[in-house]
Write a protein that holds these residues in place. Structure first.
Motif, PDB file in Angstrom:
ATOM      1  N   GLY A   1       0.783  -1.229   0.000  1.00 19.38           N
ATOM      2  CA  GLY A   1       0.000   0.000   0.000  1.00 19.38           C
ATOM      3  C   GLY A   1       0.813   1.276   0.000  1.00 19.38           C
ATOM      4  O   GLY A   1       0.251   2.374  -0.108  1.00 19.38           O
ATOM      5  N   ASP A   2       2.141   1.158   0.118  1.00 18.53           N
ATOM      6  CA  ASP A   2       2.981   2.357   0.159  1.00 18.53           C
ATOM      7  C   ASP A   2       3.203   2.962  -1.223  1.00 18.53           C
ATOM      8  O   ASP A   2       3.656   4.104  -1.329  1.00 18.53           O
ATOM      9  CB  ASP A   2       4.345   2.029   0.781  1.00 18.53           C
TER      10      ASP A   2
ATOM     11  N   GLY B   1      -1.683   5.866  -8.750  1.00 24.72           N
ATOM     12  CA  GLY B   1      -2.437   7.021  -9.229  1.00 24.72           C
ATOM     13  C   GLY B   1      -1.642   8.307  -9.173  1.00 24.72           C
ATOM     14  O   GLY B   1      -1.648   9.109 -10.113  1.00 24.72           O
ATOM     15  N   SER B   2      -0.933   8.511  -8.073  1.00 23.02           N
ATOM     16  CA  SER B   2      -0.128   9.731  -7.926  1.00 23.02           C
ATOM     17  C   SER B   2       1.312   9.528  -8.363  1.00 23.02           C
ATOM     18  O   SER B   2       2.080  10.486  -8.432  1.00 23.02           O
ATOM     19  CB  SER B   2      -0.158  10.200  -6.467  1.00 23.02           C
ATOM     20  N   GLY B   3       1.691   8.293  -8.631  1.00 27.02           N
ATOM     21  CA  GLY B   3       3.071   8.014  -9.041  1.00 27.02           C
ATOM     22  C   GLY B   3       4.065   8.280  -7.934  1.00 27.02           C
ATOM     23  O   GLY B   3       5.135   8.837  -8.171  1.00 27.02           O
TER      24      GLY B   3
ATOM     25  N   GLY C   1       8.723   7.055 -11.462  1.00 23.99           N
ATOM     26  CA  GLY C   1       8.429   7.222 -12.883  1.00 23.99           C
ATOM     27  C   GLY C   1       7.606   6.073 -13.434  1.00 23.99           C
ATOM     28  O   GLY C   1       7.407   5.036 -12.782  1.00 23.99           O
ATOM     29  N   ALA C   2       7.166   6.240 -14.678  1.00 15.45           N
ATOM     30  CA  ALA C   2       6.334   5.230 -15.327  1.00 15.45           C
ATOM     31  C   ALA C   2       7.021   3.870 -15.428  1.00 15.45           C
ATOM     32  O   ALA C   2       6.370   2.839 -15.183  1.00 15.45           O
ATOM     33  CB  ALA C   2       5.904   5.731 -16.705  1.00 15.45           C
ATOM     34  N   PRO C   3       8.319   3.800 -15.790  1.00 23.26           N
ATOM     35  CA  PRO C   3       8.952   2.471 -15.856  1.00 23.26           C
ATOM     36  C   PRO C   3       8.936   1.738 -14.525  1.00 23.26           C
ATOM     37  O   PRO C   3       8.711   0.518 -14.483  1.00 23.26           O
ATOM     38  CB  PRO C   3      10.386   2.799 -16.301  1.00 23.26           C
ATOM     39  N   ALA C   4       9.161   2.460 -13.429  1.00 23.21           N
ATOM     40  CA  ALA C   4       9.149   1.824 -12.109  1.00 23.21           C
ATOM     41  C   ALA C   4       7.743   1.333 -11.767  1.00 23.21           C
ATOM     42  O   ALA C   4       7.565   0.214 -11.257  1.00 23.21           O
ATOM     43  CB  ALA C   4       9.642   2.795 -11.049  1.00 23.21           C
ATOM     44  N   LEU C   5       6.725   2.140 -12.044  1.00 19.74           N
ATOM     45  CA  LEU C   5       5.352   1.737 -11.744  1.00 19.74           C
ATOM     46  C   LEU C   5       4.940   0.534 -12.573  1.00 19.74           C
ATOM     47  O   LEU C   5       4.263  -0.386 -12.078  1.00 19.74           O
ATOM     48  CB  LEU C   5       4.402   2.907 -11.987  1.00 19.74           C
ATOM     49  N   THR C   6       5.358   0.505 -13.844  1.00 23.93           N
ATOM     50  CA  THR C   6       5.051  -0.637 -14.712  1.00 23.93           C
ATOM     51  C   THR C   6       5.720  -1.901 -14.181  1.00 23.93           C
ATOM     52  O   THR C   6       5.121  -2.985 -14.158  1.00 23.93           O
ATOM     53  CB  THR C   6       5.517  -0.349 -16.147  1.00 23.93           C
ATOM     54  N   ALA C   7       6.979  -1.754 -13.761  1.00 22.18           N
ATOM     55  CA  ALA C   7       7.710  -2.906 -13.226  1.00 22.18           C
ATOM     56  C   ALA C   7       7.079  -3.413 -11.933  1.00 22.18           C
ATOM     57  O   ALA C   7       7.006  -4.627 -11.701  1.00 22.18           O
ATOM     58  CB  ALA C   7       9.168  -2.529 -12.992  1.00 22.18           C
TER      59      ALA C   7
END
Length: 309
Positions: free
Chosen positions: A171-172, A176-178, A195-201
């Motif tokens: 949950g950390d 949504g807010s990245g 960033g987007a790559p980290a969130l995708t991973a």
């Protein structure tokens, strides 16, 4: 110089009280408390070995002799500086708690320590590192590859410390807010961008996390193969193994990815104060070392490319 245990000198109870203060009131980690108490125990053992049976009898010359003895034994300047700081902190606390009448360590000076610039990787190296890890994950079976990519992306993408990464719960991270909510040194909480790559991973890893999850896993974001919260030693192995696939990159380890993130942000035009907040540095002076890395790179590029360098 050997370090006696706390019960081997007359002030074991005082050392224990100081440890409680560091842990409960200052909020220091177990590792930090252990380091401070090791230095203080060494100091008090040195004093006891020279007949000092009352802390009130200790003077500044005694503390200087302690440092001098270590210097004669070949202790590095950084070690001496750390131990001098430990002595100052202990005696300041002892005075505040009326264990000693005066703070005799206030005038104990630390030797000046030259600060070496940390090794880091280039932005091209970072891209190659992530691409190679993603390719390896695509060819692997099971969740390990996805987890390792997520670890690399989060470390480099956010600049958080190894312990902070290991402490993350599912949950950390807020897609949504990245951002990621991190508990740092001194139990200070901060929010860092991802960033987007980290969130995708992270999403790819969470899709496979259930294969390793056990009731004891709780809400831990990153797991070991047996389902427990991942250990810092495992994270270090992941990073070192990934870096071996990039021949030209130095083997910087997880903390080196933190250095790389800060350096690349500054090279891209980020302001120093923002980088300080992302890294969780208490002092801006700590963050300023990354400006020196950027300056060195700029100078190296100038010397290589300018006809009149």
């Amino acid at each position: 110089m050997g370090t006696p245990s706390a019960d081997q000198h007359p002030w074991g109870a005082v050392v224990a009280r100081y440890g409680d203060y560091l842990s409960l009131q200052r909020g220091y980690s177990e590792h930090t408390v252990r380091a401070y108490l090791g230095d203080v125990t060494d100091l008090l053992g040195f004093l006891a070995g020279r007949g000092r049976t009352d802390l009130a009898e200790v003077g500044l010359p005694d503390l200087r002799r302690w440092l001098a003895a270590q210097q004669a034994d070949g202790a590095a300047s950084a070690t001496l500086a750390r131990r001098a700081g430990a002595a100052r902190g202990f005696f300041a606390w002892a005075k505040d708690n009326r264990i000693v009448p005066t703070d005799v360590a206030g005038g104990l000076k630390s030797p000046k320590v030259g600060r070496a610039l940390p090794q880091t990787i280039t932005q091209a190296d970072a891209r190659e590192l992530m691409d190679a890890a993603a390719a390896a994950a695509a060819e692997s079976e099971g969740p390990k590859g996805a987890r390792d990519v997520a670890i690399l992306e989060v470390l480099y993408g956010s600049g958080i410390r190894v312990g902070e990464l290991c402490g993350l719960d599912v949950g950390d991270i807020d897609a949504g807010s990245g951002t990621a909510r991190v508990l740092g040194k001194g139990n200070k909480e901060r929010v860092v961008p991802l960033g987007a790559p980290a969130l995708t991973a992270v999403d790819a890893w969470l899709a496979q996390r259930g294969q390793w999850a056990r009731p004891a896993s709780g809400h831990a974001m990153f797991l070991g193969v047996r389902g427990g919260r991942i250990d810092p030693a495992v994270v270090r192995r992941v990073v070192h193994a990934a870096l071996r696939a990039i021949p030209q990159a130095p083997d910087i380890g997880p903390h080196g990815l933190r250095h790389a993130m800060a350096t690349h942000l500054l090279e891209g035009g980020a302001d120093l104060r923002s980088v300080q907040e992302m890294l969780g540095h208490a002092s801006l002076a700590t963050t300023q070392i990354y400006t020196h890395i950027s300056d060195e790179r700029l100078r190296a590029a100038y010397n290589q490319a300018h006809p009149r360098a």
